[in-house]
Design a protein around this motif. Structure first.
Motif, PDB file in Angstrom:
ATOM      1  N   CYS A 178      -9.094 -10.430   8.423  1.00 14.54           N
ATOM      2  CA  CYS A 178      -7.784  -9.806   8.152  1.00 14.54           C
ATOM      3  C   CYS A 178      -6.856 -10.795   7.454  1.00 14.54           C
ATOM      4  O   CYS A 178      -6.198 -10.461   6.464  1.00 14.54           O
ATOM      5  N   HIS A 182      -5.294 -10.424   3.702  1.00 14.29           N
ATOM      6  CA  HIS A 182      -3.848 -10.398   3.485  1.00 14.29           C
ATOM      7  C   HIS A 182      -3.402 -11.535   2.574  1.00 14.29           C
ATOM      8  O   HIS A 182      -2.536 -11.342   1.719  1.00 14.29           O
ATOM      9  N   ARG A 186      -2.369  -9.217  -0.553  1.00 14.28           N
ATOM     10  CA  ARG A 186      -1.088  -8.666  -0.103  1.00 14.28           C
ATOM     11  C   ARG A 186       0.040  -9.472  -0.713  1.00 14.28           C
ATOM     12  O   ARG A 186       0.036 -10.696  -0.683  1.00 14.28           O
ATOM     13  N   GLU A 188       3.604 -10.925  -0.607  1.00 19.79           N
ATOM     14  CA  GLU A 188       4.551 -11.295   0.445  1.00 19.79           C
ATOM     15  C   GLU A 188       5.969 -10.911   0.043  1.00 19.79           C
ATOM     16  O   GLU A 188       6.359 -11.052  -1.117  1.00 19.79           O
TER      17      GLU A 188
END
Length: 190
Positions: A178, A182, A186, A188
């Motif tokens: 995970c 991220h 992902r 921020e």
């Protein structure tokens, strides 16, 4: 052991991120595109499931094999190809923190999604095998430190190896998956 302390900090960080993100998901979901709202809802469900498993490993919740399995199955069913499908096409959209890296590095994203599913499946099997107690066989073993964890560790294939490792080790590798996803895919918030 230093490994256990590092793993505990990683677990705490992942669960803190999930706890902080939950109210944002709920408030934002009402004005998000449907695909983004679905992704966020599924991520929240997986984070809640991981928190439940973590509490059982830490002893802050009593071990219940049915709840452990249900949590593992939540993660398993929403990872793998189900997770990849949620990020098909153009992944950037209003309210989304998904990076366009998903589009350009699709194979790596899909592999992480499948790895997540493999670790969750191993946890589900562990719950079936350990109906009465979270016993020593579910706990990390001394050899786990050199099998799949850290930069000097032997590389593993989660689809092949997750089922043979301790449930706690599979859980920690799942959390690392995970975190890796991220970090790579992902955006921020600033």
């Amino acid at each position: 052991m230093r490994l256990n302390a590092d793993v505990s900090r990683l677990s705490a960080l992942m669960l803190s991120i999930a706890a902080l993100a939950t109210p944002v998901f709920v408030a934002a979901a009402q004005s998000l595109p449907p695909e983004v709202a679905q992704r966020q809802q599924d991520m929240k469900a997986m984070a809640e499931a991981a928190k439940s498993i973590n509490a059982m490993f830490k002893g802050s919740s009593p071990y219940d094999s049915k709840l452990f399995k249900a949590a593992a199955e939540t993660i398993r069913s929403q990872s793998g190809t189900a997770l990849s499908t949620l990020f098909e096409g153009s992944v950037t959209a209003a309210g989304s923190k998904a990076s366009s890296n998903i589009e350009t590095e699709r194979q790596q994203f899909d592999k992480l999604a499948l790895d997540l599913s493999s670790y969750a499946a191993a946890l589900s099997v562990a719950a079936d095998r350990n109906r009465d107690a979270l016993g020593p066989g579910m706990r990390m073993q001394a050899g786990d430190a050199v099998a799949g964890g850290g930069p000097l560790a032997k590389r593993i294939d989660p689809a092949r190896d997750a089922i043979s490792m301790s449930a706690e080790h599979a859980f920690h590798l799942m959390l690392q998956t995970c975190t890796s996803c991220h970090a790579k895919f992902r955006v921020e918030s600033k």
